[in-house]
Every structure is written in structure tokens, then in C-alpha cells.
Scaffold this motif. Structure first.
Motif, mmCIF file in Angstrom:
data_model
loop_
_atom_site.group_PDB
_atom_site.id
_atom_site.type_symbol
_atom_site.label_atom_id
_atom_site.label_comp_id
_atom_site.label_asym_id
_atom_site.label_seq_id
_atom_site.Cartn_x
_atom_site.Cartn_y
_atom_site.Cartn_z
ATOM 1 N N VAL A 120 -9.272 22.139 47.018
ATOM 2 C CA VAL A 120 -8.886 23.436 46.463
ATOM 3 C C VAL A 120 -9.569 23.600 45.115
ATOM 4 O O VAL A 120 -9.377 22.786 44.204
ATOM 5 N N ILE A 121 -10.398 24.631 44.997
ATOM 6 C CA ILE A 121 -11.076 24.929 43.739
ATOM 7 C C ILE A 121 -10.248 25.957 42.986
ATOM 8 O O ILE A 121 -10.104 27.099 43.424
ATOM 9 N N ALA A 122 -9.663 25.528 41.882
ATOM 10 C CA ALA A 122 -8.862 26.413 41.035
ATOM 11 C C ALA A 122 -9.733 26.852 39.865
ATOM 12 O O ALA A 122 -9.856 26.136 38.868
ATOM 13 N N ASP A 123 -10.355 28.016 40.009
ATOM 14 C CA ASP A 123 -11.349 28.454 39.036
ATOM 15 C C ASP A 123 -10.682 29.130 37.844
ATOM 16 O O ASP A 123 -9.871 30.045 38.009
ATOM 17 N N GLU A 124 -11.033 28.675 36.650
ATOM 18 C CA GLU A 124 -10.470 29.201 35.395
ATOM 19 C C GLU A 124 -8.947 29.171 35.441
ATOM 20 O O GLU A 124 -8.263 30.170 35.225
ATOM 21 N N ILE A 125 -8.416 27.980 35.676
ATOM 22 C CA ILE A 125 -6.979 27.814 35.882
ATOM 23 C C ILE A 125 -6.167 28.278 34.684
ATOM 24 O O ILE A 125 -5.031 28.748 34.838
ATOM 25 N N ASN A 126 -6.724 28.197 33.494
ATOM 26 C CA ASN A 126 -5.930 28.569 32.325
ATOM 27 C C ASN A 126 -6.030 30.049 31.978
ATOM 28 O O ASN A 126 -5.666 30.466 30.879
ATOM 29 N N ARG A 127 -6.522 30.869 32.907
ATOM 30 C CA ARG A 127 -6.433 32.317 32.718
ATOM 31 C C ARG A 127 -5.195 32.890 33.396
ATOM 32 O O ARG A 127 -4.896 34.080 33.231
ATOM 33 N N ALA A 128 -4.474 32.072 34.158
ATOM 34 C CA ALA A 128 -3.217 32.498 34.763
ATOM 35 C C ALA A 128 -2.056 32.084 33.861
ATOM 36 O O ALA A 128 -2.182 31.207 33.001
ATOM 37 N N PRO A 130 1.526 30.356 32.696
ATOM 38 C CA PRO A 130 2.098 29.043 32.994
ATOM 39 C C PRO A 130 2.976 29.041 34.246
ATOM 40 O O PRO A 130 3.029 28.033 34.953
ATOM 41 N N LYS A 131 3.638 30.150 34.548
ATOM 42 C CA LYS A 131 4.461 30.218 35.757
ATOM 43 C C LYS A 131 3.603 30.031 37.000
ATOM 44 O O LYS A 131 3.987 29.308 37.929
ATOM 45 N N THR A 132 2.442 30.653 37.025
ATOM 46 C CA THR A 132 1.556 30.513 38.176
ATOM 47 C C THR A 132 0.904 29.135 38.187
ATOM 48 O O THR A 132 0.751 28.524 39.253
ATOM 49 N N GLN A 133 0.526 28.625 37.031
ATOM 50 C CA GLN A 133 -0.043 27.279 36.975
ATOM 51 C C GLN A 133 0.922 26.246 37.548
ATOM 52 O O GLN A 133 0.507 25.309 38.243
ATOM 53 N N SER A 134 2.224 26.442 37.282
ATOM 54 C CA SER A 134 3.220 25.467 37.739
ATOM 55 C C SER A 134 3.372 25.439 39.255
ATOM 56 O O SER A 134 3.969 24.510 39.800
ATOM 57 N N ALA A 135 2.817 26.430 39.959
ATOM 58 C CA ALA A 135 2.885 26.425 41.414
ATOM 59 C C ALA A 135 2.135 25.234 42.001
ATOM 60 O O ALA A 135 2.388 24.831 43.148
ATOM 61 N N LEU A 136 1.219 24.658 41.221
ATOM 62 C CA LEU A 136 0.444 23.516 41.702
ATOM 63 C C LEU A 136 1.113 22.175 41.430
ATOM 64 O O LEU A 136 0.636 21.145 41.917
ATOM 65 N N LEU A 137 2.205 22.152 40.679
ATOM 66 C CA LEU A 137 2.802 20.877 40.275
ATOM 67 C C LEU A 137 3.223 20.037 41.472
ATOM 68 O O LEU A 137 2.854 18.867 41.604
ATOM 69 N N GLU A 138 4.018 20.609 42.368
ATOM 70 C CA GLU A 138 4.473 19.870 43.549
ATOM 71 C C GLU A 138 3.302 19.522 44.452
ATOM 72 O O GLU A 138 3.228 18.420 45.000
ATOM 73 N N CYS A 139 2.375 20.450 44.600
ATOM 74 C CA CYS A 139 1.218 20.214 45.472
ATOM 75 C C CYS A 139 0.431 18.998 45.005
ATOM 76 O O CYS A 139 0.057 18.131 45.808
ATOM 77 N N GLY A 171 -8.008 35.357 26.331
ATOM 78 C CA GLY A 171 -7.429 35.467 27.657
ATOM 79 C C GLY A 171 -7.077 34.162 28.318
ATOM 80 O O GLY A 171 -6.959 34.101 29.545
ATOM 81 N N THR A 172 -6.895 33.102 27.537
ATOM 82 C CA THR A 172 -6.553 31.803 28.122
ATOM 83 C C THR A 172 -5.149 31.381 27.693
ATOM 84 O O THR A 172 -4.666 31.753 26.630
ATOM 85 N N TYR A 173 -4.520 30.606 28.563
ATOM 86 C CA TYR A 173 -3.220 30.008 28.269
ATOM 87 C C TYR A 173 -3.402 28.483 28.291
ATOM 88 O O TYR A 173 -4.031 27.955 29.203
ATOM 89 N N PRO A 174 -2.852 27.795 27.312
ATOM 90 C CA PRO A 174 -2.974 26.327 27.354
ATOM 91 C C PRO A 174 -2.205 25.759 28.541
ATOM 92 O O PRO A 174 -1.114 26.231 28.882
ATOM 93 N N LEU A 175 -2.775 24.743 29.189
ATOM 94 C CA LEU A 175 -2.086 24.107 30.303
ATOM 95 C C LEU A 175 -0.855 23.373 29.788
ATOM 96 O O LEU A 175 -0.930 22.652 28.788
ATOM 97 N N PRO A 176 0.290 23.515 30.450
ATOM 98 C CA PRO A 176 1.468 22.746 30.041
ATOM 99 C C PRO A 176 1.210 21.242 30.163
ATOM 100 O O PRO A 176 0.365 20.810 30.955
ATOM 101 N N GLU A 177 1.954 20.456 29.378
ATOM 102 C CA GLU A 177 1.764 19.009 29.392
ATOM 103 C C GLU A 177 1.945 18.440 30.793
ATOM 104 O O GLU A 177 1.177 17.564 31.227
ATOM 105 N N ALA A 178 2.955 18.924 31.524
ATOM 106 C CA ALA A 178 3.188 18.409 32.870
ATOM 107 C C ALA A 178 2.025 18.715 33.801
ATOM 108 O O ALA A 178 1.706 17.918 34.694
ATOM 109 N N GLN A 179 1.371 19.862 33.592
ATOM 110 C CA GLN A 179 0.231 20.223 34.431
ATOM 111 C C GLN A 179 -0.962 19.323 34.134
ATOM 112 O O GLN A 179 -1.621 18.818 35.050
#
Length: 332
Positions: A120-128, A130-139, A171-179
Motif C-alpha cells: 500500500v503506497i500512502a502518498d503524502e501521508i501527512n497531508r491528511a 490525524p484522524k485519517t492517519q490513525s486508520a492505518l494503526l490497526e492495519c 498543508g501538513t500535519y505532524p504524524l502522531p507518535e503512535a503512527q
């Protein structure tokens, strides 16, 4: 058409040996370097993350080949690939999938999202967000997705290759520590040197190299070499070395959040992969040192004073490697 190997361990069902690992990864690396010119260390770390059953975070400024690296790695393996362009309006269901009501059956049906792929290529992941970024945590941690109380297993092998722009950009959001902690390794592609950039202009200006890239292996063979990497031996001394390295990051004054126990596990797995790439069936301290910076640096949060002094997490990890005692080799 996928190239096949002449090695019995890869063509048969008897499993793969360490020679198979080096052979397959050499062909994948050569394929990727047709696109990413002059960056062998970056390609090596990407392969280490793949063999360690982990995920890769590629961070750098636009235009240096972050997405091209992810695509080249994915196209070198004949398996399912999906790409998600992260944007501020992207929702978690756009990644994991969602339940849709079927009027004909009067039931809800699950529609899988793009995360149901081998790579899975997550392109520019930190433009979404944090709620959307967290969708990948369990995956990323459990290789499964839970939607509306139902759990769905993901493909094997499964790897997320995410790209992100520096957080100072608009337009970027820092990735959460858990991510960040879910990523096995982080690399920066960096600008090519003059010779590499000239070669890139000469070779790539007339045609897109990604369009000409063909797979050199498939998902079944990748699973076999991953199984071989799991059998690489790690001595008690090297395990202790890894534990002490990671533990020291939690006691450094310049670090306000050190690496987690998950980082220790990932460091050992990455060291196994590094040893396998070298054709060895055992891990030595040099393997740990070769992967320590990409595995540990992105997990450290520095104090304001350290940031004001322009110290980086990479500098701290390198300094730690330089002064931490290396375990002596065991007597024969």
C-alpha cells in the motif's frame, strides 16, 4: 511477466535459504535502482523493511523521488498494489473500506478499501488529518481491519510504504507518535549528486522508467525469503546490545521521549534482515549499527533545548552508536 529463479529453494516448496534471500533482493534492488539512481543505501533500507515484515516511511522535500521509490519497489514484486493520495478531506473509510447497504438483499455489505493489497503506497501521508492517519494503526500493527465490529485479515506479505513532506511545509500535519512508531524504518532520499543527476537526465528524459519496469519476483517468493529471514540467529549478546541501545535513548537529556519496546523488536528484526542481505545466518553488531539510524531516529522526540541547538535525532543515534560498548565476539 514475472522472472523466475533457477534456485530450487525458490521454485520449489522446500523453502528458501540465505542464498535465495541475497539473490532475490539483489534482483529487486537492481530493478529499483533503474528508477532511483545513485541511492543504494535508500534501496537497502527499503528491502530491510520488507524482509523484516515492517513498513517504510520516506520523508523528504518534493521532487526527489519519494513516490517513485515506493512505486518501483511495488512494481518489482508481482503482487497486488494500491496507492492512496492523502488529502485533508480523506476519511478513514476511504482507506479501510466501509459497509454499504445493499437494497436487493436488505443487508450491509463490506466494500474493501485500498489497504487490502500486498503493498500500500500512502502518498503524502501527512497531508491528511490525524484522524485519517490513525486508520492505518490497526492495519500496520496487526495486519487486519475492523469495521463495524467485523475483523478482516489483510494480505501476506503486507507492507505500507508512506511518503511525507517535511512538517515545515504548508498543508501538513505532524504524524502522531503512535503512527511513527508503527513504521519500521524511515529514510530520506535526498538530492542526487551531480553525476547521478546527469545520468538520470540522460536516461529518464526521453521515457518514464517506471513504465518500463517489470516484476522480478512475486508474493509467494517474498513470503519464502521472509520465512528464511526469521530463521537468522540472534545471540544473547546481540539481543542485550539491542535492548541497551534502545533503553539508553530513554535516558538521554536531549530526548524527551525515547524509543519504545516495539522499537527494540523492530531493531532486532531489521538486523536479521540486514544479516540475511549479507548472506549470513547470524546477526553481528555491525548489522545492528547499519540499521539503527533508520529504525530509531524517527521515534525520538527531542527537547526544545536540543532543537534550539540544531541537534537532530539522527545525530543523537549516531553519537549513541559511537560511545556504546559493542559486545565482544564469542569464543569459538
Amino acid at each position: 511477466m514475472t522472472a523466475t529463479s533457477s534456485r530450487p529453494g525458490l521454485d520449489g516448496d522446500t523453502g528458501a535459504g540465505l542464498g535465495d534471500v541475497a539473490d532475490l533482493c539483489g534482483r529487486v534492488a537492481g530493478n529499483v535502482q533503474r528508477v532511483i539512481v545513485g541511492k543504494p543505501d535508500v534501496v537497502r533500507v527499503a528491502l530491510v523493511a520488507l524482509l523484516a515484515e515492517g513498513h517504510l516511511l520516506v520523508e523528504d522535500v518534493p521532487g526527489v523521488g519519494k513516490t517513485s521509490l515506493a512505486k518501483a519497489l511495488a512494481r518489482s514484486i508481482d503482487c497486488s498494489v494500491s496507492r492512496v493520495q492523502f488529502t485533508p478531506d480523506l476519511l478513514p473509510g476511504d482507506i479501510t473500506g466501509l459497509s454499504v447497504f445493499n437494497r436487493q438483499t436488505s443487508e450491509f455489505e463490506f466494500r474493501p478499501g485500498p489497504v487490502f493489497a500486498n503493498i500500500v503506497i500512502a502518498d503524502e501521508i501527512n497531508r491528511a488529518s490525524p484522524k485519517t492517519q490513525s486508520a492505518l494503526l490497526e492495519c500496520m500493527a496487526e495486519h487486519q481491519v475492523t469495521v463495524d465490529g467485523a475483523t478482516y485479515a489483510l494480505a501476506s506479505p503486507f507492507m505500507v510504504v508512506a511518503t511525507q513532506n517535511p512538517i515545515e511545509m504548508d498543508g501538513t500535519y505532524p504524524l502522531p507518535e503512535a503512527q511513527r512508531d508503527r513504521f519500521t524504518a524511515r529514510v530520506s532520499v535526498g538530492y542526487p549528486d551531480l553525476a547521478a543527476e546527469l545520468a538520470m537526465v540522460e536516461e529518464h528524459s526521453a521515457a518514464e522508467p517506471l513504465d518500463m519496469l517489470r516484476p522480478v519476483t512475486d508474493a509467494r517468493r517474498v513470503r519464502m525469503v521472509i520465512d528464511a529471514v526469521r530463521r537468522v540467529r540472534v545471540s544473547p549478546e546481540v539481543r542485550q546490545y539491542c535492548v541497551e541501545l534502545v533503553g539508553t535513548t530513554r535516558r538521554i537529556p536531549d530526548v524527551r521521549l525515547g524509543a519504545s519496546p516495539r522499537a527494540t523488536l523492530q531493531l532486532v528484526r531489521a538486523a536479521r534482515a540486514q544479516a540475511a542481505l549479507a548472506g549470513r545466518g547470524f546477526v553481528v553488531p555491525d548489522d545492528v549499527q547499519a540499521v539503527a539510524v533508520p529504525v530509531l531516529a524517527h521515534r525520538l522526540l527531542l527537547t526544545p533545548d536540543a532543537l534550539a541547538s540544531r541537534r537532530s535525532a539522527v545525530d543523537i543515534v549516531r553519537s549513541l552508536l559511537g560511545r556504546h560498548p559493542v559486545p565482544a565476539p564469542r569464543g569459538s
